[in-house]
Design a protein around this motif. Structure first.
Motif, PDB file in Angstrom:
ATOM      1  N   LEU A  40      -7.966 -20.831  -2.608  1.00 43.51           N
ATOM      2  CA  LEU A  40      -8.720 -19.758  -3.241  1.00 43.51           C
ATOM      3  C   LEU A  40      -9.163 -18.668  -2.249  1.00 43.51           C
ATOM      4  N   PRO A  41      -9.711 -18.986  -1.067  1.00 44.18           N
ATOM      5  CA  PRO A  41     -10.123 -17.914  -0.144  1.00 44.18           C
ATOM      6  C   PRO A  41      -8.978 -17.002   0.292  1.00 44.18           C
ATOM      7  N   PRO A  42      -7.805 -17.529   0.721  1.00 46.15           N
ATOM      8  CA  PRO A  42      -6.739 -16.581   1.087  1.00 46.15           C
ATOM      9  C   PRO A  42      -6.239 -15.766  -0.100  1.00 46.15           C
ATOM     10  N   LEU A  43      -6.206 -16.370  -1.287  1.00 42.42           N
ATOM     11  CA  LEU A  43      -5.773 -15.611  -2.467  1.00 42.42           C
ATOM     12  C   LEU A  43      -6.769 -14.504  -2.788  1.00 42.42           C
ATOM     13  N   ALA A  44      -8.057 -14.817  -2.700  1.00 41.92           N
ATOM     14  CA  ALA A  44      -9.077 -13.802  -2.971  1.00 41.92           C
ATOM     15  C   ALA A  44      -8.984 -12.653  -1.973  1.00 41.92           C
ATOM     16  N   LEU A  45      -8.734 -12.990  -0.693  1.00 40.75           N
ATOM     17  CA  LEU A  45      -8.602 -11.930   0.314  1.00 40.75           C
ATOM     18  C   LEU A  45      -7.363 -11.080   0.046  1.00 40.75           C
ATOM     19  N   LEU A  46      -6.273 -11.720  -0.345  1.00 35.20           N
ATOM     20  CA  LEU A  46      -5.043 -10.986  -0.653  1.00 35.20           C
ATOM     21  C   LEU A  46      -5.269  -9.987  -1.794  1.00 35.20           C
ATOM     22  N   VAL A  47      -5.876 -10.452  -2.865  1.00 29.75           N
ATOM     23  CA  VAL A  47      -6.140  -9.579  -4.012  1.00 29.75           C
ATOM     24  C   VAL A  47      -7.097  -8.449  -3.622  1.00 29.75           C
ATOM     25  N   LEU A  60      -6.978   6.321   5.040  1.00 31.90           N
ATOM     26  CA  LEU A  60      -7.596   5.005   5.273  1.00 31.90           C
ATOM     27  C   LEU A  60      -6.754   3.933   4.601  1.00 31.90           C
ATOM     28  N   ARG A  61      -5.839   3.372   5.346  1.00 32.07           N
ATOM     29  CA  ARG A  61      -4.974   2.310   4.837  1.00 32.07           C
ATOM     30  C   ARG A  61      -5.443   0.965   5.402  1.00 32.07           C
ATOM     31  N   VAL A  62      -5.592  -0.025   4.547  1.00 26.95           N
ATOM     32  CA  VAL A  62      -6.058  -1.350   5.002  1.00 26.95           C
ATOM     33  C   VAL A  62      -5.030  -2.438   4.719  1.00 26.95           C
ATOM     34  N   ILE A  63      -3.855  -2.072   4.229  1.00 26.92           N
ATOM     35  CA  ILE A  63      -2.893  -3.083   3.832  1.00 26.92           C
ATOM     36  C   ILE A  63      -2.413  -3.910   5.028  1.00 26.92           C
ATOM     37  N   SER A  64      -2.476  -3.331   6.238  1.00 27.74           N
ATOM     38  CA  SER A  64      -2.059  -4.089   7.421  1.00 27.74           C
ATOM     39  C   SER A  64      -2.970  -5.282   7.682  1.00 27.74           C
ATOM     40  N   TRP A  65      -4.189  -5.223   7.161  1.00 25.16           N
ATOM     41  CA  TRP A  65      -5.112  -6.343   7.336  1.00 25.16           C
ATOM     42  C   TRP A  65      -4.641  -7.588   6.583  1.00 25.16           C
ATOM     43  N   ILE A  66      -3.628  -7.438   5.788  1.00 24.87           N
ATOM     44  CA  ILE A  66      -3.118  -8.568   5.015  1.00 24.87           C
ATOM     45  C   ILE A  66      -2.588  -9.673   5.918  1.00 24.87           C
ATOM     46  N   VAL A  67      -2.402  -9.345   7.200  1.00 23.89           N
ATOM     47  CA  VAL A  67      -1.990 -10.367   8.159  1.00 23.89           C
ATOM     48  C   VAL A  67      -3.039 -11.473   8.283  1.00 23.89           C
ATOM     49  N   LEU A  68      -4.282 -11.169   7.877  1.00 23.59           N
ATOM     50  CA  LEU A  68      -5.343 -12.190   7.931  1.00 23.59           C
ATOM     51  C   LEU A  68      -5.157 -13.275   6.876  1.00 23.59           C
ATOM     52  N   ALA A  92       3.704  -8.286  -0.537  1.00 25.27           N
ATOM     53  CA  ALA A  92       2.637  -7.375  -0.936  1.00 25.27           C
ATOM     54  C   ALA A  92       2.577  -6.171  -0.015  1.00 25.27           C
ATOM     55  N   TYR A  93       2.797  -6.401   1.287  1.00 25.50           N
ATOM     56  CA  TYR A  93       2.781  -5.288   2.242  1.00 25.50           C
ATOM     57  C   TYR A  93       3.888  -4.287   1.922  1.00 25.50           C
ATOM     58  N   VAL A  94       5.115  -4.804   1.709  1.00 25.83           N
ATOM     59  CA  VAL A  94       6.237  -3.916   1.421  1.00 25.83           C
ATOM     60  C   VAL A  94       5.992  -3.148   0.121  1.00 25.83           C
ATOM     61  N   THR A  98       5.332   1.039   0.280  1.00 27.89           N
ATOM     62  CA  THR A  98       6.338   1.948  -0.278  1.00 27.89           C
ATOM     63  C   THR A  98       5.828   2.764  -1.453  1.00 27.89           C
ATOM     64  N   THR A  99       4.669   2.412  -1.979  1.00 31.45           N
ATOM     65  CA  THR A  99       4.106   3.215  -3.082  1.00 31.45           C
ATOM     66  C   THR A  99       3.462   4.496  -2.577  1.00 31.45           C
ATOM     67  N   TRP A 100       3.212   4.586  -1.280  1.00 35.67           N
ATOM     68  CA  TRP A 100       2.583   5.779  -0.710  1.00 35.67           C
ATOM     69  C   TRP A 100       3.664   6.771  -0.256  1.00 35.67           C
ATOM     70  N   PRO A 101       3.293   8.034  -0.215  1.00 33.56           N
ATOM     71  CA  PRO A 101       4.223   9.017   0.337  1.00 33.56           C
ATOM     72  C   PRO A 101       4.561   8.702   1.797  1.00 33.56           C
ATOM     73  N   GLN A 102       5.660   9.274   2.268  1.00 31.04           N
ATOM     74  CA  GLN A 102       6.169   8.943   3.586  1.00 31.04           C
ATOM     75  C   GLN A 102       5.133   9.138   4.682  1.00 31.04           C
TER      76      GLN A 102
END
Length: 407
Positions: A40-47, A60-68, A92-94, A98-102
């Motif tokens: 549950l904790p890693p899933l909650a952090l992912l979401v 302000l992009r935080v998706i790289s924090w998904i490595v945690l 999830a990272y990919v 890719t949803t953001w502009p270049q």
């Protein structure tokens, strides 16, 4: 039927707590109705990271924090669950990047970071679970050793009402040099309590050899003096063996008290006692507290320094008297001022306030709690409290004798 022997209080994760298999990560304390929710904790952090990244500006992009996410899973979950979160994190990272502009994409460098972090997390999870399996195995070994040396005693074993508590100074090994046992025999019931000098595995080894000798000689020998001689000879032989294999504990000795209760065919006979340099037992009963004479016997393993066998003492306990036997973990417990625990005075005060304290269970529980309070819950040495008295006339353990009858 009386309740089973007292055992020292342990925390929920103590030596007797059930531990599930570590193979799938279910050993986590995160449980709901018996089912693991360690995912549950890693899933909650992912979401949370995905949702936060969707609602931020491109600066302000935080998706790289998904490595945690796989890192947290590695600390809580099994290998396959960690691998699943590592894969989900990469996907999830990919998807999010890719949803953001270049111009706002974090790109390949952060993708490598997330992928490498996931692989590392899986490796860490595997190492953690392997170490947990090893720790569980070692704990099982320690528990088996403890139960071999200090075997559980059935109610009314040998016609005795008894209670015991053992507190090991080594909170990891849970076993030390203190030992006790009750051995029924055709010649009466024999009781042994003792303390092997020193600490560590050498002391455990000494306790084991003495108990094995007691369980045989205490059953087959009709004379308690012969049992005492066999115990001393066994300790001497053990010391010689240790010297021959080059161990530095060849000079160990053990203090102890050996008791012989009369057979049920002669219930009014005396209790015979041999003291091997140990703390004298206490008689606790309706008439108060009485400390028995210390005796002149040398510790076990030093019998070759004596000119004769250890002297016998004969006592006639009154109805309701309980024999209280302790090791020096009780009598040498110190408080903050360095004062020793006043065992006799403490028991006398408790008995005056409540005569029911003389019952073996309550007596052992009182001495245990009072010793821990006096020492501030700190144990400087292994501590054993053992109380025995004849069981009620209608109580029986049904012990079948397999050896030759007396005579």
């Amino acid at each position: 039927m009386p309740p089973p022997e007292l055992t020292p209080p342990v925390p929920p994760d103590g030596p007797d707590a059930p531990v599930p298999s570590a193979g799938d990560g279910r050993q986590s304390l995160l449980r709901v109705r018996g089912h693991s929710v360690s995912w549950l904790p890693p899933l909650a952090l992912l979401v949370a990271l995905v949702a936060f990244d969707l609602n931020t500006s491109g600066e302000l992009r935080v998706i790289s924090w998904i490595v945690l996410v796989p890192g947290i899973a590695a600390a809580l979950c099994g290998v396959w669950t960690t691998a699943l979160f590592a894969l989900l994190s990469v996907l999830a990272y990919v998807a999010m990047d890719t949803t953001w502009p270049q111009q706002y994409q974090t790109g390949l460098p952060d993708f490598i970071l997330v992928a490498a972090g996931g692989v590392l997390a899986v490796a860490v999870s595997w190492v953690r679970l392997r170490n947990e399996r090893r720790a569980l195995h070692m704990r099982d070994v320690a528990e088996t050793t403890r139960r071999t040396v200090l075997r559980p005693l059935p109610p009314y074993w040998g016609g005795l009402d008894h209670a015991a508590v053992y507190l090991a100074a080594d909170s990891v090994a849970k076993v030390g040099g203190d030992f006790y046992d009750i051995q029924p025999s055709p010649y009466g019931t024999r009781v042994l309590i003792g303390d092997v000098q020193g600490k560590g595995l050498g002391a455990v080894d000494g306790a084991a050899v003495l108990l094995s000798s007691f369980r045989e000689s205490g059953y087959y020998e009709s004379d308690l003096t012969t049992v005492a001689r066999r115990l001393d000879a066994r300790m001497l032989r053990h010391g010689f063996y240790c010297a021959q294999v080059g161990r530095d504990d060849s000079d160990r000795f053990a203090t102890g008290v050996l008791l012989g209760f009369p057979p049920r065919t002669a219930p009014h006979g005396p209790v015979v006692l041999v003291n091997f340099g140990h703390q004298p037992p206490l008689l606790v009963g309706p008439s108060g507290v009485r400390e028995l004479p210390p005796g002149d016997g040398l510790p076990l393993g030093l019998g070759d320094l004596s000119e004769g066998p250890a002297p016998l003492q004969r006592i006639w306990p009154a109805a309701g008297d309980t024999l209280l036997l302790v090791t020096d973990g009780v009598t040498e417990a110190r408080d903050a001022q360095g004062e020793f625990f006043p065992l006799v005075a403490a028991v006398a005060v408790a008995l005056a306030e409540d005569p029911g304290v003389a019952e073996p269970e309550r007596l052992v529980a009182f001495v245990r709690d009072a010793t821990l309070r006096h020492g501030g819950n700190h144990l400087a040495d292994d501590t054993t409290v053992f109380a025995v008295r004849p069981a009620p006339a209608d109580a029986t353990d049904g012990y079948p004798f397999f050896g030759p009858p007396p005579g």
